[in-house]
Design a protein around this motif. Structure first.
Motif, PDB file in Angstrom:
ATOM      1  N   THR A   1      35.760  -0.801   6.712  1.00  0.00           N
ATOM      2  CA  THR A   1      37.368  -0.740   6.829  1.00  0.00           C
ATOM      3  C   THR A   1      37.809  -1.910   7.612  1.00  0.00           C
ATOM      4  O   THR A   1      38.964  -2.005   7.458  1.00  0.00           O
ATOM      5  CB  THR A   1      37.474   0.513   7.362  1.00  0.00           C
TER       6      THR A   1
ATOM      7  N   LYS B   1      38.639  -7.747   6.617  1.00  0.00           N
ATOM      8  CA  LYS B   1      40.038  -7.620   6.637  1.00  0.00           C
ATOM      9  C   LYS B   1      40.612  -8.931   7.242  1.00  0.00           C
ATOM     10  O   LYS B   1      40.101  -9.187   8.289  1.00  0.00           O
ATOM     11  CB  LYS B   1      40.419  -6.232   7.228  1.00  0.00           C
TER      12      LYS B   1
ATOM     13  N   HIS C   1      36.050   8.277  13.480  1.00  0.00           N
ATOM     14  CA  HIS C   1      36.754   7.397  12.278  1.00  0.00           C
ATOM     15  C   HIS C   1      38.096   7.251  12.894  1.00  0.00           C
ATOM     16  O   HIS C   1      38.832   8.127  13.641  1.00  0.00           O
ATOM     17  CB  HIS C   1      36.888   8.350  11.161  1.00  0.00           C
TER      18      HIS C   1
ATOM     19  N   ASP D   1      34.292  -1.532  13.615  1.00  0.00           N
ATOM     20  CA  ASP D   1      34.163  -0.921  12.252  1.00  0.00           C
ATOM     21  C   ASP D   1      33.006   0.276  12.387  1.00  0.00           C
ATOM     22  O   ASP D   1      33.374   1.327  12.007  1.00  0.00           O
ATOM     23  CB  ASP D   1      33.571  -2.054  11.222  1.00  0.00           C
TER      24      ASP D   1
ATOM     25  N   ASP E   1      31.608   0.410   2.523  1.00  0.00           N
ATOM     26  CA  ASP E   1      32.145   1.441   3.457  1.00  0.00           C
ATOM     27  C   ASP E   1      32.932   0.809   4.604  1.00  0.00           C
ATOM     28  O   ASP E   1      33.489   1.452   5.459  1.00  0.00           O
ATOM     29  CB  ASP E   1      31.229   2.420   4.219  1.00  0.00           C
TER      30      ASP E   1
END
Ligand code: FES
Ligand code: FES
Lengths: 149, 728
Positions: free
Chosen positions: B199, B203, B159, B86, B197
């Motif tokens: 991502t 998850k 990213h 991440d 923030d």
């Protein structure tokens, strides 16, 4: 010499016929997907099929095996058997050590009873999982039965 | 992961008839010891460029994330990779992992931090530095792109596996940048992302190690195959503390495959043969004499009496204290007393203990599943007499750990054997029987609880006296605090105990040790202490005539996190709504390993005493959740491990040895025992708690309290197989 058919391949093996099938698979044939957990037919880590019958290979002398042996390695060429796919979809394995045996037991159950009830699962799935994946195994089996794997 | 790939290669080598040797690409490991910790560590990262010490990126964008902790089923491999990925801004599809070899950590001043994997700390104790590692690598990749483009690094953003420059629309993949980035200095103290923030963290990503665990390809230490390898079966003196007195090697030396019959240290003997089956068969025929020593006097009855004496002993170490509990209890009008107990328990990892070792001149190499790579390296070096920098430790996936593989006894045995057979790898495998009888057992304890209730039915005073064996006294006496084992109070110390508002409180421990080796066990201390306290609180609620949930709520008013998770479990379970006919509920809560847990169990018990656990609702607040699906799996797994302890498992001692020998006499939970387990994730953020163990603490008390609701019986001694649940 002991003759053995494993995953469709014929082998002639120089081994004491009293040796359990489990250890012949693991030591003579180098197929280590089938696991040792107890040696006394209690845990199911060593589960394979012999002529389609679910069998705990740790208590089966190799000399007495005349049928075709199927191990986890022979279940599918690319891990695509519906039960393997269901295990992946439901993220069943934790340490994974019991899972070869669990999968072989589940395949045999589903071959015999394509729509098993919870009681069928309780009765057929007696393999030990110390990590505690039983709930996911149950869900995964039902998902195969429902064609949703 | 890298380790697995390497093992796959091995497995292939075996299939081909022991022709290929296990080998690392030329000199990789030697290089590690002399160079910066960025060097590739295993074949998985060979050909890639280290960007900092935690990340290796290959030209095809494959991103290898280094893992120092051990994967034993708890999902830490995937969780730690998520944390790094991440911050790195990785493309998750390109992520793979490799273990940091313990000798590399050692040679680089432990640059990769702690390797010990226990106490549910794999994630929570490394979260800051591994995220830093990912953030540092991203910063280096951004700097490399900025230099190439002639723009300010602050305008570049790493990213999803690439660095982009918004103003110009330029983009370079990490694989294109790694070589340049790897040459830059590693920045320190890079700002980490705010939780909003994230991502990849948070998850429910699939684990990175699932496919090979469904097709037999995953390789555990027990599966290691090496050219020229011999196999060993071992028998250790069955009496704890006993020694090897002698053995009649010639009696078995002619048996098929037998190569050596050798002592292992001063308390064990091994048969070494061409195959393990041959070794084990010969070992069973080997005449052995033992010097059993004073340990042979130890037995369960004597231990129980010793512990019972400790329940009322005048001296005990204090773990939590407020007001004057003894004084108030002595004068109280209404007191309630109960005594509980929990037995020794083997870990019974499904993969029995095993280790492969090879001595080659003044070099030692071991292949092993360990929860503590650093400690394995040290123990292997010590047992071999070889200096630390001449030892390699190859870490494998663990077929279960639960604390057992934090110990180094089996590694030491393999090394002691390998020393006697130089040049040949020796794989030592314990039989299940050996594993069952030579554990580091969950310590046995008893607990006496006494409470005073005031006229309104509130708890005015509570004394919790634990009597029993100390893990630290056995394993690490240097960690005792003036003779006190503070770990014994897990869940009961002020920082964890939910009921600190009780005005007069005394929680103390009378240490009563035994000849039985004890050790850390999944959720250890918590899972006994929570039974004692949470079942007793239930008893108090009943005496006070109050609902068990309401009673706890009132007592937890000053413990908002305990209260919140309790409410979360109660709400999901529908506490307060009537359960189906014949179904009864129990509730409890605990705080441990930095997390808050609570559970509601639903059971039915037939008049004849047949128990069915129908449903468990398990709520957990671990602060932040790295992977919700894996946290759920750990809640399910912890509950199930706790259910084995609740229902069936116990180790007893006769003649100084453990009576149980295999899964027929040491029963564990199976599919048919498993209820519907509903996990409620109730994370509040703001802290990082563990997930591998906390739920085990609430498994047993929730069920026991439900059994009381169903039968009116309080079962205070585990396991339930010894209890009669029949009721009128
Ligand atoms: S190893 Fe065969 S059943 Fe356990
Ligand atoms: S997944 Fe670890 S024993 Fe089943």
């Amino acid at each position: 010499m002991v003759k053995l058919d494993v995953n469709g391949r014929a082998h002639e093996i120089d081994v004491d016929p009293d040796t359990p099938l489990l250890w012949v698979l693991r030591e003579q044939l180098g197929m280590t997907g089938t696991k040792y957990g107890c040696g006394v037919a209690q845990c199911g880590a060593c589960t394979v099929h012999v002529d389609g019958q679910v069998t705990r290979s740790c208590q089966l002398p190799v000399g007495s095996v005349s049928g075709k042996v199927l191990t986890i390695e022979g279940l599918s060429p690319d891990s695509s058997h519906p039960v393997q796919a269901a295990w992946l979809a439901h993220q069943v394995p934790q340490c994974g050590y019991c899972q070869s045996g669990q999968i072989m037991a589940a395949v045999a159950l589903l071959n015999e009873k394509p729509q098993p009830t919870n009681d069928d699962i309780n009765e057929a799935m007696t393999n030990i999982c110390r990590c505690g994946t039983y709930q996911r195994i149950r869900v995964a089996i039902h998902s195969v039965a429902g064609g949703k794997a | 992961m890298g380790v697995v790939n390497r093992r796959r290669f091995l497995a292939t080598a075996v299939g081909g008839g022991f022709t290929l040797a296990w080998a690392l690409p030329g000199g990789v490991m030697e290089a590690v010891a002399q160079t910066a910790p960025g060097t590739p560590l295993t074949p998985a990262s060979a050909g890639g460029t280290p960007v900092g010490i935690w990340v290796v990126i290959k030209p095809d964008d494959t991103t290898v994330i280094r893992i120092a902790r051990s994967e034993m089923g708890q999902g830490t491999l995937t969780g730690l990779a998520q944390l790094v990925a991440d911050e790195l801004g990785a493309d998750w599809k390109k992520v793979t992992t490799e273990y940091v070899p313990p000798e590399a950590n050692q040679a680089n001043k432990r640059a990769w931090g702690e390797m010990l994997t226990g106490g549910s700390q794999g994630i929570r104790q490394s979260v800051d530095y591994v995220r830093q590692g990912g953030a540092a690598a991203r910063t280096m990749l951004e700097q490399a792109a900025a230099a190439q483009w002639g723009v300010a690094p602050s305008e570049c953003r790493g990213h999803e596996g690439a660095v982009t420059h918004a103003a110009s629309g330029k983009r370079l993949r990490y694989g294109q940048l790694a070589e340049a980035a790897g040459k830059l200095p590693v920045p320190r103290d890079v700002a980490l992302k705010a939780p909003g923030d994230w991502t990849i963290i948070g998850k429910p990503l699939p684990r990175l190690d699932t496919v090979e665990k469904t097709n037999g390809a995953a390789v555990y230490a027990i599966d290691v195959a090496l050219p020229g390898m011999l196999l060993a079966a071992v028998a250790q003196c069955p009496v704890f503390g006993g020694k090897l007195a002698g053995f009649d090697a010639p009696a078995v030396q002619g048996m098929p495959g037998v190569r050596h019959v050798l002592p292992v240290g001063d308390n064990a003997v091994a048969v070494v043969a061409d195959t393990w089956w041959q070794a084990k068969t010969a070992l069973e025929k080997l005449p052995v004499t033992w010097d059993e020593g004073p340990g042979a006097q130890e037995n369960s009855k004597a231990i129980a009496a010793r512990l019972a004496e400790g329940l009322d002993a005048t001296t005990a170490a204090v773990g939590n204290q407020a007001g004057d509990a003894p004084g108030v209890l002595a004068k109280a009008k209404r007191t309630v007393t109960a005594t509980y107990g929990a037995p020794f328990l083997n870990h019974a990892t499904l993969e029995p203990m095993n280790c492969t070792a090879k001595m080659d001149g003044d070099r030692l190499e071991v292949w092993v599943g360990t929860q503590n790579g650093d400690a394995t390296l040290a123990a292997a070096a010590e047992a071999s007499g070889v200096p630390l920098d001449r030892v390699r430790v190859n870490k494998y996936l663990l077929g279960g750990g639960f604390g057992r593989r934090g110990q180094q006894d089996y590694t030491r045995q393999a090394v002691l054997l390998a020393k006697q057979i130089p040049g040949r790898p020796v794989k030592l495998i314990w039989s299940r029987e050996e594993d069952m009888q030579h554990g580091y057992y969950r310590p046995i304890t008893q607990c006496k609880l006494t409470a005073a209730l005031d006229d309104a039915g509130n708890v005015d005073a509570l004394h919790v006296r634990i009597s029993g064996q100390s893990i630290l006294a056995y394993l690490a006496p240097n960690r005792l605090n003036n003779g006190v084992d503070m770990a014994q109070f897990q869940g009961l110390i002020p920082a964890e105990f939910g009921y600190n508002a009780i005005p007069n409180l005394l929680i103390d421990h009378a240490m009563r040790n035994t000849a039985v080796p004890v050790g850390f066990w999944r959720g250890v201390n918590h899972n006994q202490n929570a039974v004692y306290v949470e079942c007793f609180i239930d008893e108090l609620a009943a005496v006070a005539g109050r609902d068990p949930l309401e009673f706890r709520r009132a007592m937890l008013a000053k413990s908002p996190k305990h209260l919140a998770v309790l409410n979360a479990a109660a709400e999901r379970a529908g506490w307060g709504t009537p359960p189906p006919s014949g179904v009864f509920r129990g509730i409890c809560q605990n705080c441990g390993f930095g997390s808050f847990t609570a559970a509601v169990a639903e059971v039915s018990v037939s008049k004849a005493g047949d128990l069915k656990i129908l449903r468990i609702v398990a709520a957990t607040n671990p602060g932040y959740v790295v992977n919700p699906d894996q946290v759920t799996a750990q809640v399910e797994g912890s509950f199930t491990y706790g259910m084995s302890a609740l229902l069936y498992s116990e180790n007893t001692v006769e003649g100084g040895r453990v009576v149980e020998s295999n899964f027929d006499s040491y029963q564990v939970a199976r599919m048919a025992d498993t209820p519907k387990i509903e996990t409620v994730l109730a994370p509040t953020g703001g802290f990082w708690g563990g997930v591998g163990e906390p739920t085990i603490a609430v498994a047993a008390p929730a069920v026991l309290n439900a059994i009381y609701a169903a039968t009116g019986k309080r079962i205070r001694t585990l396991p339930l197989k010894n209890a009669d649940l029949s009721h009128a």
